[in-house]
Design a protein around this motif. Structure first.
Motif, PDB file in Angstrom:
ATOM      1  N   GLU A  29      15.907  52.869 -11.535  1.00 31.99           N
ATOM      2  CA  GLU A  29      15.820  52.345 -12.904  1.00 31.99           C
ATOM      3  C   GLU A  29      14.436  52.607 -13.484  1.00 31.99           C
ATOM      4  OE1 GLU A  29      18.982  48.592 -12.792  1.00 31.99           O
ATOM      5  OE2 GLU A  29      16.851  48.254 -12.404  1.00 31.99           O
ATOM      6  N   MET A  67      14.345  56.145 -14.742  1.00 29.72           N
ATOM      7  CA  MET A  67      15.056  56.215 -16.017  1.00 29.72           C
ATOM      8  C   MET A  67      14.196  55.632 -17.142  1.00 29.72           C
ATOM      9  SD  MET A  67      18.836  54.745 -17.081  1.00 29.72           S
ATOM     10  CE  MET A  67      18.334  53.019 -16.902  1.00 29.72           C
ATOM     11  N   CYS A 122      22.049  58.546 -18.601  1.00 24.84           N
ATOM     12  CA  CYS A 122      20.844  58.042 -17.920  1.00 24.84           C
ATOM     13  C   CYS A 122      19.638  58.935 -18.165  1.00 24.84           C
ATOM     14  CB  CYS A 122      21.104  57.937 -16.411  1.00 24.84           C
ATOM     15  SG  CYS A 122      22.314  56.693 -15.934  1.00 24.84           S
TER      16      CYS A 122
END
Length: 278
Positions: free
Chosen positions: A126, A129, A175
């Motif tokens: 994450e 991203m 993403c």
């Protein structure tokens, strides 16, 4: 009593044109390093990622008959991974590295076996991203083994991999909107039939990428090769389909204009490359 030497500067080894060392990241320093990566996003917009995991090697399953079968093999390999090393490098448009990070990742069981030192895969993926979303539109995420590398990232960001190839490619595009596979850039011809962007001898694929990113025509390459992963192909998004339609129409208009100019002024005046920059 000897006075110990002072600690190195906080940013030593991350930026500058000197040597750049690899930073090992585990649970104790993952948040600090992810924050550092995000802070570097606006100045260092090229991120290269590579993942080595303990799942069964996709190549060992043999060559599947179609792209859907290829995705099934990649999915099975990545879903069974319990620990991994994820390497991330950031660079700017001039090719200067900001730093290289090696994340030691593991699921709960693997982390417990290692004394709780492994970093959290979901948090790290994450964070990568988030790095991409903190940059401007000309940023990119680059991989040399797109299918498995990106599948590992998507698995931990979304909580699992979808069952179908096209669904995975859509998830990957959501993403990471600017996603490029170096192997595809080196081996797959352009939509207009010309050689691949990285065709021919080169001292480094990374140097070729940096040079390409500085070219005024890079937008065409970005559109044609975005989210095109080796072994899985590309998702035919509206943007890509529009580009595939626009490219031949533009070339045909230029051809007709060239013929008209030749008829009016002659070949010697117009030249073969007169319209190459239109």
């Amino acid at each position: 009593m000897t006075t110990p030497p002072p600690p190195p500067p906080r940013w030593q080894g991350y930026t500058g044109r000197g040597a750049v060392h690899m930073v090992d990241v585990r649970a104790h320093n993952q948040e600090e390093e992810l924050a550092r990566i995000r802070a570097l996003a606006r100045d260092y917009r090229i991120a290269a990622v590579a993942v080595l995991h303990d799942g069964p090697a996709a190549a060992a399953a043999g060559k599947p008959p179609d792209l859907e079968g290829c995705y099934a093999v990649v999915r099975a390999s990545v879903e069974r991974a319990r620990s991994a090393q994820l390497c991330l490098a950031l660079a700017d448009r001039d090719g200067e590295l900001a730093g290289v990070w090696r994340f030691h990742l593991g699921a709960a069981a693997a982390a417990a076996a290692d004394g709780g030192l492994l970093a959290d895969p979901r948090r790290v993926c994450e964070g990568i991203m988030a790095y991409g979303r903190a940059t401007t539109r000309d940023s990119m995420l680059v991989t040399s083994d797109g299918a498995e590398d990106v599948a590992y990232l998507v698995r931990h960001i979304t909580g699992g991999l979808p069952g179908r190839r096209h669904e995975f490619l859509e998830e990957a595009g959501a993403c990471f909107p600017a996603l490029y596979d170096i192997r595809v850039l080196a081996e797959w011809t352009h939509l207009d039939g010309s050689e691949p962007p990285f065709a021919g001898p080169s001292p480094s694929a990374f140097r070729r990428l940096v040079a390409l990113a500085q070219d005024s025509g890079f937008w065409e390459v970005k559109t044609a090769y975005n989210a095109f992963l080796y072994g899985l192909g590309a998702a035919d998004t509206d943007q890509l389909l529009s580009f595939k339609e626009f490219k031949p129409q533009r070339q045909e208009k230029l051809r007709r204009l060239h013929e008209s100019l030749v008829q009016m002024y002659g070949e010697d005046y117009v030249g073969k490359d007169k319209l190459s920059n239109f």
